[in-house]
Design a protein around this motif. Structure first.
Motif, PDB file in Angstrom:
ATOM      1  N   LEU A 152      75.488  82.290 131.384  1.00  0.00           N
ATOM      2  CA  LEU A 152      75.177  83.676 131.032  1.00  0.00           C
ATOM      3  C   LEU A 152      73.685  83.807 130.771  1.00  0.00           C
ATOM      4  O   LEU A 152      73.001  82.817 130.525  1.00  0.00           O
ATOM      5  CB  LEU A 152      75.977  84.138 129.813  1.00  0.00           C
ATOM      6  CG  LEU A 152      75.632  83.624 128.417  1.00  0.00           C
ATOM      7  CD1 LEU A 152      76.417  84.413 127.373  1.00  0.00           C
ATOM      8  CD2 LEU A 152      75.893  82.143 128.241  1.00  0.00           C
ATOM      9  N   PRO A 153      73.151  85.032 130.839  1.00  0.00           N
ATOM     10  CA  PRO A 153      71.714  85.216 130.634  1.00  0.00           C
ATOM     11  C   PRO A 153      71.275  84.763 129.243  1.00  0.00           C
ATOM     12  O   PRO A 153      72.014  84.928 128.248  1.00  0.00           O
ATOM     13  CB  PRO A 153      71.535  86.734 130.801  1.00  0.00           C
ATOM     14  CG  PRO A 153      72.702  87.175 131.623  1.00  0.00           C
ATOM     15  CD  PRO A 153      73.836  86.291 131.209  1.00  0.00           C
ATOM     16  N   GLY A 154      70.061  84.221 129.163  1.00  0.00           N
ATOM     17  CA  GLY A 154      69.542  83.716 127.900  1.00  0.00           C
ATOM     18  C   GLY A 154      69.537  84.738 126.776  1.00  0.00           C
ATOM     19  O   GLY A 154      69.994  84.442 125.659  1.00  0.00           O
ATOM     20  N   PRO A 155      69.006  85.957 126.997  1.00  0.00           N
ATOM     21  CA  PRO A 155      68.996  86.954 125.913  1.00  0.00           C
ATOM     22  C   PRO A 155      70.397  87.294 125.409  1.00  0.00           C
ATOM     23  O   PRO A 155      70.609  87.498 124.219  1.00  0.00           O
ATOM     24  CB  PRO A 155      68.322  88.163 126.566  1.00  0.00           C
ATOM     25  CG  PRO A 155      67.461  87.579 127.637  1.00  0.00           C
ATOM     26  CD  PRO A 155      68.235  86.423 128.169  1.00  0.00           C
ATOM     27  N   LEU A 156      71.367  87.358 126.326  1.00  0.00           N
ATOM     28  CA  LEU A 156      72.743  87.639 125.923  1.00  0.00           C
ATOM     29  C   LEU A 156      73.286  86.495 125.075  1.00  0.00           C
ATOM     30  O   LEU A 156      73.954  86.728 124.053  1.00  0.00           O
ATOM     31  CB  LEU A 156      73.611  87.842 127.164  1.00  0.00           C
ATOM     32  CG  LEU A 156      75.112  88.047 126.940  1.00  0.00           C
ATOM     33  CD1 LEU A 156      75.368  89.274 126.074  1.00  0.00           C
ATOM     34  CD2 LEU A 156      75.840  88.176 128.280  1.00  0.00           C
ATOM     35  N   TYR A 157      72.990  85.276 125.459  1.00  0.00           N
ATOM     36  CA  TYR A 157      73.458  84.121 124.694  1.00  0.00           C
ATOM     37  C   TYR A 157      72.873  84.113 123.289  1.00  0.00           C
ATOM     38  O   TYR A 157      73.592  83.910 122.303  1.00  0.00           O
ATOM     39  CB  TYR A 157      73.072  82.830 125.425  1.00  0.00           C
ATOM     40  CG  TYR A 157      73.496  81.572 124.710  1.00  0.00           C
ATOM     41  CD1 TYR A 157      74.846  81.247 124.583  1.00  0.00           C
ATOM     42  CD2 TYR A 157      72.548  80.707 124.164  1.00  0.00           C
ATOM     43  CE1 TYR A 157      75.245  80.097 123.933  1.00  0.00           C
ATOM     44  CE2 TYR A 157      72.947  79.538 123.513  1.00  0.00           C
ATOM     45  CZ  TYR A 157      74.293  79.245 123.395  1.00  0.00           C
ATOM     46  OH  TYR A 157      74.688  78.105 122.746  1.00  0.00           O
ATOM     47  N   ARG A 158      71.577  84.390 123.184  1.00  0.00           N
ATOM     48  CA  ARG A 158      70.911  84.326 121.883  1.00  0.00           C
ATOM     49  C   ARG A 158      71.293  85.489 120.972  1.00  0.00           C
ATOM     50  O   ARG A 158      71.479  85.318 119.769  1.00  0.00           O
ATOM     51  CB  ARG A 158      69.392  84.319 122.078  1.00  0.00           C
ATOM     52  CG  ARG A 158      68.863  83.053 122.738  1.00  0.00           C
ATOM     53  CD  ARG A 158      67.347  83.027 122.688  1.00  0.00           C
ATOM     54  NE  ARG A 158      66.762  84.170 123.382  1.00  0.00           N
ATOM     55  CZ  ARG A 158      66.444  84.160 124.680  1.00  0.00           C
ATOM     56  NH1 ARG A 158      66.678  83.072 125.409  1.00  0.00           N
ATOM     57  NH2 ARG A 158      65.902  85.222 125.248  1.00  0.00           N
ATOM     58  N   ASP A 159      71.386  86.689 121.564  1.00  0.00           N
ATOM     59  CA  ASP A 159      71.533  87.898 120.742  1.00  0.00           C
ATOM     60  C   ASP A 159      72.950  88.456 120.714  1.00  0.00           C
ATOM     61  O   ASP A 159      73.225  89.393 119.961  1.00  0.00           O
ATOM     62  CB  ASP A 159      70.588  88.995 121.256  1.00  0.00           C
ATOM     63  CG  ASP A 159      69.135  88.533 121.281  1.00  0.00           C
ATOM     64  OD1 ASP A 159      68.784  87.669 120.464  1.00  0.00           O
ATOM     65  OD2 ASP A 159      68.371  89.039 122.140  1.00  0.00           O
ATOM     66  N   GLY A 160      73.857  87.935 121.522  1.00  0.00           N
ATOM     67  CA  GLY A 160      75.193  88.510 121.625  1.00  0.00           C
ATOM     68  C   GLY A 160      76.250  87.803 120.810  1.00  0.00           C
ATOM     69  O   GLY A 160      77.443  88.128 120.935  1.00  0.00           O
ATOM     70  N   GLY A 161      75.859  86.832 119.982  1.00  0.00           N
ATOM     71  CA  GLY A 161      76.815  86.132 119.137  1.00  0.00           C
ATOM     72  C   GLY A 161      77.462  84.921 119.777  1.00  0.00           C
ATOM     73  O   GLY A 161      78.306  84.258 119.157  1.00  0.00           O
ATOM     74  N   PHE A 162      77.084  84.597 121.001  1.00  0.00           N
ATOM     75  CA  PHE A 162      77.717  83.480 121.706  1.00  0.00           C
ATOM     76  C   PHE A 162      77.336  82.137 121.082  1.00  0.00           C
ATOM     77  O   PHE A 162      78.195  81.257 120.911  1.00  0.00           O
ATOM     78  CB  PHE A 162      77.325  83.505 123.183  1.00  0.00           C
ATOM     79  CG  PHE A 162      77.863  84.696 123.921  1.00  0.00           C
ATOM     80  CD1 PHE A 162      79.084  84.625 124.573  1.00  0.00           C
ATOM     81  CD2 PHE A 162      77.173  85.900 123.955  1.00  0.00           C
ATOM     82  CE1 PHE A 162      79.597  85.716 125.246  1.00  0.00           C
ATOM     83  CE2 PHE A 162      77.674  87.000 124.624  1.00  0.00           C
ATOM     84  CZ  PHE A 162      78.894  86.912 125.262  1.00  0.00           C
ATOM     85  N   GLU A 163      76.073  81.984 120.761  1.00  0.00           N
ATOM     86  CA  GLU A 163      75.634  80.727 120.164  1.00  0.00           C
ATOM     87  C   GLU A 163      76.318  80.513 118.818  1.00  0.00           C
ATOM     88  O   GLU A 163      76.807  79.417 118.517  1.00  0.00           O
ATOM     89  CB  GLU A 163      74.115  80.731 120.003  1.00  0.00           C
ATOM     90  CG  GLU A 163      73.540  79.415 119.549  1.00  0.00           C
ATOM     91  CD  GLU A 163      72.025  79.394 119.599  1.00  0.00           C
ATOM     92  OE1 GLU A 163      71.462  78.290 119.513  1.00  0.00           O
ATOM     93  OE2 GLU A 163      71.409  80.477 119.725  1.00  0.00           O
TER      94      GLU A 163
END
Length: 258
Positions: A152-163
């Motif tokens: 998945l895109p980096g910004p989505l991973y960092r800011d979307g709760g995935f991490e």
């Protein structure tokens, strides 16, 4: 001799187009299209190989290609991306593919994704399952977000709760079709794209993922219509159905807040 099936025809055409593209490696001239994306001599030559073989065998089918647009035909049509991952191809990376599918009523019924550099072939036929180099494949059975491998895109991973949820961000590959195929064969648990993939990026992989027991939809859970005149789509989810709802929900929430 039995007539050549659509899937056999797609395989023959994809292999031929891949061979053409390989002959240009390191020597293809390239330029930027009006939409800002790159194209090379190899893309056009591979496209011509696909068109010659596919339309020569099925002149009544329609045609849709990234490189030369749409031509009308009967209820069945070909949809192709001669080189998916042109940037990777031009820099000498091996993660590019030749992609081709047959559509019936806006949905794929046969599809191939071919990675010429390593001679890897992903195939799917409606109701016939999905294979990698002739062996059946299936999506993963993972049911927990923690340690799920997701591209998945980096910004989505960092800011979307995935991490925070313990999702592991998988290494990205340039060919979207190949990325999606990896979800179909279970090497990834899921793929979430950024907005903007086109019909030709998705159709063959859509069938492959579904025939491997997975799902490929938009973030609202709707299947995609490849007969639509507008070829681009919003963000797409693909992968094991066990994780579809929570991952789509997280991605959609991030999109809404962006």
């Amino acid at each position: 001799m039995a007539a050549e099936s659509d899937i056999e025809l797609l395989v023959r055409a994809a292999r031929a187009a891949g061979h053409v593209a390989l002959t240009f490696r390191g020597a293809a001239q390239s330029w930027t299209k009006d939409d800002g994306t790159p194209v090379s001599e190899a893309d056009l030559a591979a496209n011509e190989a696909l068109r010659t073989i596919l339309m020569g065998a099925r002149p009544g089918y329609g045609w849709l290609s990234e490189e030369d647009g749409r031509a009308s035909g009967g209820p069945l049509s070909f949809i192709v991306d001669p080189i998916d991952g042109t940037r990777a191809y031009m820099r000498g990376d091996t993660y590019w593919t030749v992609v081709a599918a047959v559509l019936d009523g806006g949905r794929p019924v046969a599809g191939v994704i071919y990675r010429p550099f390593v001679d890897t072939l992903y195939c799917a036929r409606l109701g016939g399952g999905a294979t990698r180099n002739g062996r059946p494949v299936h999506v993963s059975g993972r049911q927990e977000l923690r340690d799920a491998r997701v591209a998945l895109p980096g910004p989505l991973y960092r800011d979307g709760g995935f991490e925070t949820a313990g999702v592991v961000r998988a290494h990205n590959v340039s060919s979207l079709a190949l990325r999606l195929a990896k979800a179909g064969e279970g090497r990834l648990d899921a793929v979430i794209t950024k907005s903007g993939p086109h019909h030709w990026d998705l159709a063959a992989a859509d069938l492959f993922v579904h025939e491997a027991g997975g799902t490929l939809t938009n973030l609202s859970g709707e299947t995609l219509d490849y007969a639509a005149e507008t070829t681009s789509h919003g963000a797409v989810f693909a992968g094991t159905p066990y994780l579809a709802e929570p991952l789509r929900r997280m991605a959609a929430r991030h999109d809404a807040a962006a």
